[in-house]
Motif scaffolding. Structure first.
Motif, short mmCIF file in Angstrom:
data_model
loop_
_atom_site.label_atom_id
_atom_site.label_comp_id
_atom_site.label_asym_id
_atom_site.label_seq_id
_atom_site.Cartn_x
_atom_site.Cartn_y
_atom_site.Cartn_z
N UNK A 80 0.82 -1.20 0.00
CA UNK A 80 0.00 0.00 0.00
C UNK A 80 0.85 1.25 0.00
N UNK A 81 0.55 2.17 -0.92
CA UNK A 81 1.20 3.48 -0.95
C UNK A 81 0.35 4.49 -0.19
N UNK A 82 0.96 5.55 0.34
CA UNK A 82 0.16 6.64 0.89
C UNK A 82 -0.60 7.34 -0.23
N UNK A 83 -1.58 8.20 0.11
CA UNK A 83 -2.37 8.89 -0.93
C UNK A 83 -1.52 9.70 -1.89
N UNK A 84 -0.35 10.15 -1.45
CA UNK A 84 0.52 10.95 -2.31
C UNK A 84 1.46 10.09 -3.14
N UNK A 85 1.26 8.78 -3.12
CA UNK A 85 2.01 7.90 -4.00
C UNK A 85 3.25 7.30 -3.38
N UNK A 86 4.01 6.55 -4.20
CA UNK A 86 5.24 5.91 -3.75
C UNK A 86 6.19 6.97 -3.20
N UNK A 87 6.70 6.71 -2.00
CA UNK A 87 7.62 7.63 -1.31
C UNK A 87 6.97 8.98 -1.02
N UNK A 89 5.51 10.87 -3.07
CA UNK A 89 5.83 11.84 -4.11
C UNK A 89 5.20 11.53 -5.47
N UNK A 90 5.08 10.25 -5.86
CA UNK A 90 4.72 9.94 -7.25
C UNK A 90 3.29 10.34 -7.61
N UNK A 91 2.41 10.56 -6.62
CA UNK A 91 1.05 11.03 -6.90
C UNK A 91 0.81 12.40 -6.27
N UNK A 131 12.24 -1.15 -14.56
CA UNK A 131 10.89 -1.40 -14.05
C UNK A 131 10.65 -2.90 -14.20
N UNK A 132 11.12 -3.70 -13.22
CA UNK A 132 11.11 -5.15 -13.36
C UNK A 132 9.86 -5.82 -12.79
N UNK A 133 8.78 -5.04 -12.58
CA UNK A 133 7.62 -5.57 -11.88
C UNK A 133 7.05 -6.83 -12.54
N UNK A 134 7.04 -6.87 -13.88
CA UNK A 134 6.47 -8.04 -14.56
C UNK A 134 7.19 -9.33 -14.21
N UNK A 135 8.45 -9.22 -13.81
CA UNK A 135 9.23 -10.41 -13.46
C UNK A 135 8.81 -11.01 -12.12
N UNK A 136 8.12 -10.20 -11.29
CA UNK A 136 7.69 -10.70 -9.98
C UNK A 136 6.17 -10.66 -9.84
N UNK A 137 5.47 -10.68 -10.98
CA UNK A 137 4.02 -10.77 -10.96
C UNK A 137 3.31 -9.48 -10.62
N UNK A 138 3.97 -8.36 -10.84
CA UNK A 138 3.38 -7.06 -10.52
C UNK A 138 3.34 -6.18 -11.77
N UNK A 139 3.01 -4.93 -11.61
CA UNK A 139 3.04 -3.94 -12.69
C UNK A 139 3.51 -2.62 -12.11
N UNK A 140 4.01 -1.74 -12.95
CA UNK A 140 4.57 -0.46 -12.50
C UNK A 140 3.45 0.54 -12.24
N UNK A 141 2.77 0.35 -11.11
CA UNK A 141 1.56 1.11 -10.80
C UNK A 141 1.83 2.41 -10.06
N UNK A 142 3.10 2.77 -9.88
CA UNK A 142 3.45 4.02 -9.22
C UNK A 142 3.73 5.14 -10.19
N UNK A 143 3.18 5.04 -11.38
CA UNK A 143 3.37 6.08 -12.38
C UNK A 143 4.31 5.70 -13.50
N UNK A 144 5.02 4.59 -13.37
CA UNK A 144 5.95 4.18 -14.41
C UNK A 144 5.28 3.91 -15.74
N UNK A 145 4.12 3.27 -15.71
CA UNK A 145 3.40 2.96 -16.94
C UNK A 145 3.02 4.24 -17.68
N UNK A 146 2.69 5.29 -16.93
CA UNK A 146 2.27 6.55 -17.55
C UNK A 146 3.46 7.46 -17.86
N UNK A 147 4.40 7.57 -16.95
CA UNK A 147 5.47 8.56 -17.12
C UNK A 147 6.54 8.13 -18.11
N UNK A 148 6.93 6.86 -18.10
CA UNK A 148 8.05 6.45 -18.93
C UNK A 148 7.79 6.66 -20.42
#
Length: 261
Positions: A80-87, A89-91, A131-148
């Motif tokens: 779980x991320x805080x409402x403002x995103x990963x760290x 900051x990302x949201x 962004x290696x999330x797919x290798x561990x069954x995840x996705x880059x949901x902290x803005x990587x999919x949109x920002x990169x």
């Protein structure tokens, strides 16, 4: 001045806030508690009128941030991320003060997303990004999919997202998501140099510029040029003391005394 936190170090040097993720034993991966600390730290930075620029980096020489603490997830702690995103900051889309990422090692998953959420990225020559999330069954949901894709283009971004491929700092510089590489190894001095150049400008102008760039990314150019005059940070700049001080200092051939108001 240094403020004590359990997982994060904070130093305030004049108008500059330096944030250091301090979990080197896990490559500065973020636990739930570390996320909460970073959210509080950036809340304070955003609200403090005396703090104009921030640098975020990682402790040690191996890692900037390796993303979420997956050991915590495996133990049932979740991601779980805080409402403002990963760290914290990302949201955080309303932050009009600039943040510099000083990437001192691996920036993986959320760590890379954190760097992408910053306005300037400087990196050590040994830094790497993925962004290696797919290798561990995840996705880059902290803005990587949109920002990169916005940073480097669709095909290059898909190449990273669909393979988890790791890129070097030199490759990041070529692709454009890294601004400068510290070839001499003095990364924090490089980040401070960038911060100093920003701090030499009017903070009102910096905030108005960042706000207008952010808003302009999602609007047609002709619309953004018209609407920028009414953006809150732009209106604040146009009504500020700094708006008068800048031209006056130029005419008088002196260094401006910015007040941030």
């Amino acid at each position: 001045m240094t403020v004590p936190w359990r997982h994060v170090g904070v130093e305030r040097d004049g108008r500059l806030t330096i944030v250091t993720i301090n979990r080197p034993e896990v490559h500065n991966a973020l636990s739930a508690e570390a996320h909460d600390e970073l959210e509080a730290i950036f809340d304070d930075f955003a609200a403090d009128p005396d703090q104009w620029v921030a640098i975020i980096t990682g402790a040690g020489e191996k890692a900037f941030c390796a993303g979420h603490d997956l050991k915590q997830q495996a133990a049932g702690g979740g991601l779980t991320n805080p409402p403002t995103g990963f760290a914290g900051l990302t949201a955080r889309f309303d932050l009009d003060k600039p943040v510099i990422a000083a990437v001192n090692g691996v920036a993986m998953g959320g760590g890379f997303e954190l760097a992408l959420a910053c306005d300037i990225v400087v990196a050590s020559a040994t830094a790497s990004f993925a962004l290696p999330e797919a290798k561990v069954g995840l996705a880059a949901l902290g803005g990587g999919i949109q920002r990169l894709p916005r940073e480097i283009g669709l095909k290059r971004a898909m190449g990273m997202l669909l393979t988890g491929r790791r890129l070097s700092a030199a490759q990041g510089l070529v692709l454009g998501f890294v601004n400068e590489v510290a070839e001499d190894g003095d990364l924090l001095s490089l980040a401070r140099r960038w911060a100093g150049e920003i701090l030499a400008c009017s903070p009102m102008s910096i905030r108005a510029t960042k706000d207008a760039v952010r808003r302009g990314q999602t609007a047609p150019i002709e619309q953004a040029i018209v609407e920028q005059w009414s953006y809150p940070a732009m209106a604040a700049m146009l009504a500020s003391e700094d708006y008068v001080e800048g031209p006056a200092a130029f005419a008088e051939k002196r260094v401006p005394e910015w007040r941030g108001r």
